[in-house]
Design a protein around this motif. Sequence first.
Motif, short mmCIF file in Angstrom:
data_model
loop_
_atom_site.label_atom_id
_atom_site.label_comp_id
_atom_site.label_asym_id
_atom_site.label_seq_id
_atom_site.Cartn_x
_atom_site.Cartn_y
_atom_site.Cartn_z
N ALA A 1 -3.73 -0.16 10.58
CA ALA A 1 -4.50 -1.35 10.91
C ALA A 1 -5.85 -1.35 10.19
O ALA A 1 -6.31 -2.38 9.70
N ARG A 2 -6.45 -0.19 10.10
CA ARG A 2 -7.73 -0.07 9.40
C ARG A 2 -7.56 -0.35 7.91
O ARG A 2 -8.39 -1.01 7.28
N LEU A 3 -6.46 0.14 7.34
CA LEU A 3 -6.22 -0.11 5.92
C LEU A 3 -5.98 -1.59 5.65
O LEU A 3 -6.45 -2.13 4.65
N ASN A 4 -5.26 -2.25 6.54
CA ASN A 4 -5.03 -3.68 6.37
C ASN A 4 -6.32 -4.47 6.46
O ASN A 4 -6.55 -5.42 5.70
N GLU A 5 -7.18 -4.09 7.38
CA GLU A 5 -8.47 -4.77 7.52
C GLU A 5 -9.31 -4.57 6.26
O GLU A 5 -9.96 -5.50 5.78
N PHE A 6 -9.26 -3.37 5.72
CA PHE A 6 -10.01 -3.09 4.50
C PHE A 6 -9.51 -3.95 3.35
O PHE A 6 -10.29 -4.54 2.60
N MET B 1 0.87 -1.16 0.00
CA MET B 1 0.00 0.00 0.00
C MET B 1 0.91 1.22 0.00
O MET B 1 2.07 1.14 0.41
N HIS B 2 0.41 2.33 -0.48
CA HIS B 2 1.21 3.56 -0.51
C HIS B 2 0.63 4.58 0.45
O HIS B 2 -0.59 4.78 0.49
N LEU B 3 1.50 5.21 1.21
CA LEU B 3 1.09 6.27 2.14
C LEU B 3 1.69 7.60 1.70
O LEU B 3 2.85 7.66 1.29
N TYR B 4 0.88 8.64 1.78
CA TYR B 4 1.34 9.98 1.47
C TYR B 4 1.18 10.85 2.71
O TYR B 4 0.07 10.98 3.24
N ALA B 5 2.29 11.43 3.15
CA ALA B 5 2.24 12.41 4.23
C ALA B 5 1.93 13.76 3.60
O ALA B 5 2.71 14.28 2.81
N LEU B 6 0.78 14.31 3.92
CA LEU B 6 0.31 15.51 3.25
C LEU B 6 0.89 16.75 3.92
O LEU B 6 0.73 16.94 5.13
N PRO B 7 1.55 17.60 3.15
CA PRO B 7 2.17 18.81 3.74
C PRO B 7 1.14 19.91 3.94
O PRO B 7 1.20 20.98 3.32
N TRP B 8 0.16 19.63 4.80
CA TRP B 8 -0.91 20.59 5.01
C TRP B 8 -0.38 21.92 5.58
O TRP B 8 0.58 21.94 6.35
N PRO B 9 -1.02 23.04 5.24
CA PRO B 9 -0.71 24.33 5.88
C PRO B 9 -1.35 24.36 7.27
O PRO B 9 -2.42 24.97 7.47
N VAL C 1 -4.73 1.84 -1.27
CA VAL C 1 -4.75 0.44 -0.84
C VAL C 1 -5.32 -0.43 -1.96
O VAL C 1 -6.34 -0.09 -2.57
N PRO C 2 -4.69 -1.60 -2.23
CA PRO C 2 -5.26 -2.51 -3.23
C PRO C 2 -6.41 -3.33 -2.65
O PRO C 2 -6.46 -3.59 -1.44
N VAL C 3 -7.33 -3.70 -3.51
CA VAL C 3 -8.39 -4.65 -3.15
C VAL C 3 -8.40 -5.75 -4.20
O VAL C 3 -7.80 -5.65 -5.27
N ALA C 4 -9.10 -6.83 -3.90
CA ALA C 4 -9.00 -8.06 -4.68
C ALA C 4 -9.46 -7.88 -6.12
O ALA C 4 -10.27 -7.01 -6.45
#
Length: 576
Positions: free
Chosen positions: A465-470, A399-407, A520-523
């Motif tokens: 953990a939520r992403l893995n469950e999904f 899965m890929h995570l992006y840290a968003l550079p929010w203002p 996140v990938p799904v089947a």
Amino acid sequence: TAAPADSPAVCLLDTGVAREHPLIEQSLAAADCLTVNQAWNVDDSHPTGHGTNMAGSILFSDLTYPLGDQENLRLAFALESVKLIPPPGFLPTDAENYGSITQSAVSTAEIHAPERDRTFCMAVTNLDVSGEQPTSWSASLDQVCSGSTNGGGDPEEPRRLFCISGGNISDQYGTEDYEDLTEFPIEDPAQAWNALTVGGFTNKAEIHPDDPYATWSAFAESGGLSPYSRVSTDWIHGRTPIKPEVVFEAGNRALSPAGNELLSGVASLSLLTTARDFLTEPLTTFWATSPATAQAAAMAANLKAHDRTWWPETIRALMIHSAEWTIWMQEQMDQCTGKTERLVLLRQFGYGVPSLGRALASAENDLFMIAQAELSPFFREQSRKANKDVLSAPKFNEMHLYALPWPIHALQELGAQDVELKVTLSYFVEPNLGNKASTVPSRYRSCGLRFHMKRLGETNGQFLARLNEFARAEEETMLPAEEDPDWLFGTKSVAAGSVHCDIWRGPGASLALRDLIGVVPVAGWWKDRVGARRYDSKIRYSIVVSITTTDREVQLYSEVQQRIETAVPITIAVET
């Protein structure tokens, strides 16, 4: 002024083009007029010149406006024509062969000019055949877009952007027929997951006093759904793609003074374009989703001309992301009481009307994140059993995570004032029409992707953990109810298809703490059909994320720019 020789092109798949038209000939070289059958010739053989009408609409949108001023119009793209509709006197193409002849038309253009960047445009549908389920024709378009026409697995085959019309509500229908739009489903093959399906809206709501029908009135309100545009409201929600994704100007119909008759083709309510028989009639009226699709293809080509590094997946994402609802559409949305009612409207006019200016501003000036990436969704784990190497069943891999550079400071200063976050995720699936593929998305798609944002008060570990469950959920229908109510549509509503777009509205201070987004990938059948040996394939995607606020004094971008200029790679702490 025609585009330079090395410019991108719109490849029109239609009835041929009268290229000698003085408004067309500089943009369409004689060598770029092609046909899938040499016996058909390349000239426009449609009774009313549909191919030539489309060519003018692609190049100029609505000629009413450029002909109304003295400004020099500089084009950024060229035109190609591939004739795929047989002329009168030839046997019509068998419906079973629609897909193969469309792929043949694509190949004809690419063999002729293999290095050219092109967007494909087709305003041809299977009349009165609903696109609720995949067909051989729609699957062939999905193959074209995903670069899998050669059986898949060829990394050298290009991905392609395909703009297609959703089909038209024909002129025979009267006022009472519009009371139930579910009677007019989008037509095959516009249900193709990977294609950009185009519907129609209209701003043409006034009839000129000199028009022969000046005593009549416009049927649809300004900014409303065009009376020619079809919908997908009656398709199975959550399992069928949201179509159309976008709408462009398609014209209006006129309503008689007695309110009992509708008329198409009224000049004031139609677009102006190039005519086939140009020596006697150089210009003609044009309406319905054909010119709307032409405008979509032109916008895609303009985006490609602006940045050649953008993938077809990215251009599709930018077009959808730049779309906004008209005032009329927004009023309809505001009257909805929940996600279900909003989804019905989304399946009528999509995400609204795209804007080239907004799309380009999104890429340069506004607070947008645009990412193009490649992900390996599955893998097989190797182990040793009984002195033999054993491979496990395919498992989820990345899965890929992006840290968003929010203002953060600017958002926190907004406090309870609302901001709008919009996310668009675009990728192309490799289709499969195997057992039950027509009704179960996970068996049609090669792999699915989803985006998720970190919730307020959620730690990084809880988010992962939520992403893995999904990802482990075999069927998305088994997932719990949406727990993030501020999304306009919700994960389940926008789950089907291969482009997912949603809008979050909430306090700026809350958004400041939601600084992670995951892809996140799904089947899909790559995972389930081990014998196909595609479990180690990669899938490309583009994701666009933006935040906007109605308070123009808030400087969102300046703070982010400072963070980007001083950014260094960091490790995201994850609690286990």
